[in-house]
Design a protein around this motif. Sequence first.
Motif, PDB file in Angstrom:
ATOM      1  N   LYS A   1      -3.858   4.547  -4.453  1.00 19.86           N
ATOM      2  CA  LYS A   1      -3.362   3.191  -4.675  1.00 19.86           C
ATOM      3  C   LYS A   1      -2.250   3.088  -5.718  1.00 19.86           C
TER       4      LYS A   1
ATOM      5  N   LEU B   1      -5.674   4.215   6.659  1.00 16.67           N
ATOM      6  CA  LEU B   1      -5.814   2.912   7.303  1.00 16.67           C
ATOM      7  C   LEU B   1      -5.636   3.032   8.818  1.00 16.67           C
TER       8      LEU B   1
ATOM      9  N   VAL C   1      -7.886  -3.547   4.643  1.00 19.71           N
ATOM     10  CA  VAL C   1      -7.264  -3.373   3.332  1.00 19.71           C
ATOM     11  C   VAL C   1      -7.946  -4.253   2.294  1.00 19.71           C
TER      12      VAL C   1
ATOM     13  N   LEU D   1      -7.696  -1.851  -1.019  1.00 17.25           N
ATOM     14  CA  LEU D   1      -6.755  -0.737  -0.982  1.00 17.25           C
ATOM     15  C   LEU D   1      -5.354  -1.132  -1.428  1.00 17.25           C
TER      16      LEU D   1
ATOM     17  N   ILE E   1       0.861  -1.193   0.000  1.00 13.55           N
ATOM     18  CA  ILE E   1       0.000   0.000   0.000  1.00 13.55           C
ATOM     19  C   ILE E   1       0.893   1.237   0.000  1.00 13.55           C
TER      20      ILE E   1
END
Length: 465
Positions: free
Chosen positions: A450, A381, A396, A401, A373
Amino acid sequence: MKTIMGLEVHIHMLSESKLFCSCPTDEAEPNENTCPICLGFPGAKPKLNKRVLDSGIMIAKALNCSVNPSMFFSRKVYFYPDMSKNYQITQYEIPVGIQGHLDIGKKIRIRRVHIEEDPAKLMHIGGTITSAQYVLVDYNRSGMPLMEIVTEPDFENVKEVREFLSKLQSILEHLEVYDPNGEASLRVDANISLEGGERIEVKNITGFANVEKALTYEIIRQTNLVKMGRKIERETRHFNAETNMTESLRKKEFEEDYGYIFEPDLPRIDISHAWIAEIEKQMPELPDARVERFMKNYGVRDREAKILVYVDKALADFFERCAKIYKDRQNLANWIVGDLMKALNSNDMTIRTSKVAPEDLVEILKMVDDGEITGKVAKGLVLEYVKTGRSPRKIVEKKDLILIESDKEIEKIVSDVVSKNQKAVDDYKAGNEKTLQFLIGQVMKESKGKVKPDKAKEFILKKIK
Ligand code: ADP
Ligand code: ZN
Ligand code: MG
């Protein structure tokens, strides 16, 4: 105008029993934890809790005070419904510790450190102290061990007060002599004057934030009075946490008015060098030493080390637990001091009240390190994790993600962004380097963070060349 401030800090000390009797200190129904001594019955004889005295000596030492070799207790005589025997047992003439200091970049002198009993608790029903319909008294608090720390008037602004209280709290937590979660475990009387003027004492403020508000309010109020040519009279005030203002309680009484007398029911106590040495041996690592160690052993920078240790001992403990399973300690410190603290604050949590676990935070950092990530996703997050307490891995996966790695997908996002932002592209081609940053930002936005920024850059350049 120069501001002068001094503090009297009262701390609820951690102890299983009260200061002068064996009643427990834990939570209970009102007036359940009581006996003839803490109810103040005539003829009831107090007995000193040695463990509290030991903690007192420890605090005095940690604040660089000299410990008096021989001390005694006194009766502070006054009439008030929270004090049924009409006097409070405290230390006046000879306290445990005198003439210390605490360093917050500048030295704040500690005048004295003494032990005393807490009065009973008054509950103002149907209003505040000035407007209640009636008052209830709870003697569970009567005789609870308190430590009072009095500073010299060495503070010149509210920021110094905040730093002092924060560091003081950290020291007390490291010594494990005080319960930071207790209700009103730290109460402050704040004294404040403008240079040359009389001083005002704002009594009984609970919580750091309120101390700052009360002082800030007083600085403005007093400055305005002086500007209008009015004189400030010596006075005791009360901080109203609902209005964030201070209100007059009474014209200030002086310490001499209390008519202190020697407490004949308690012995004089001699404190030998050996006793002090024994306590010094038991003293745990203190915050300053811990900051040094964080810098030396973990290679954490001064700024982050200080925040970790002085803001909240639990945060420093948390850092060390993470450091066992994660090697880049500076990166770890940055995340804790930055995004983790922000996430906790915005959810009105502390590390103690949250469910945050070292393994989870470290998992997030490793996902970034392994390129799963982006840093941007990790920030979101952390926030989501703190709020929900759900496993970061699950969050996630659920939210999809994971980093977009496929060239095809990145190309698609990039060509979208480029066609939507033709002007920025032209600007860039005309020599305005900054618009490239803007385009990268757009790709990040489109991809919800992303796509890695360097990838975004690479593909944009490829596309517009
Ligand atoms: P009291 O006898 O009223 O308790 P003390 O001399 O013991 O007064 O001081 C109480 C507190 O007031 C201390 O914390 C001290 O630092 C602070 N103080 C003393 N003088 C001033 C001043 N001029 N302005 C602000 N605070 C002061
Ligand atoms: Zn009791
Ligand atoms: Mg005083």
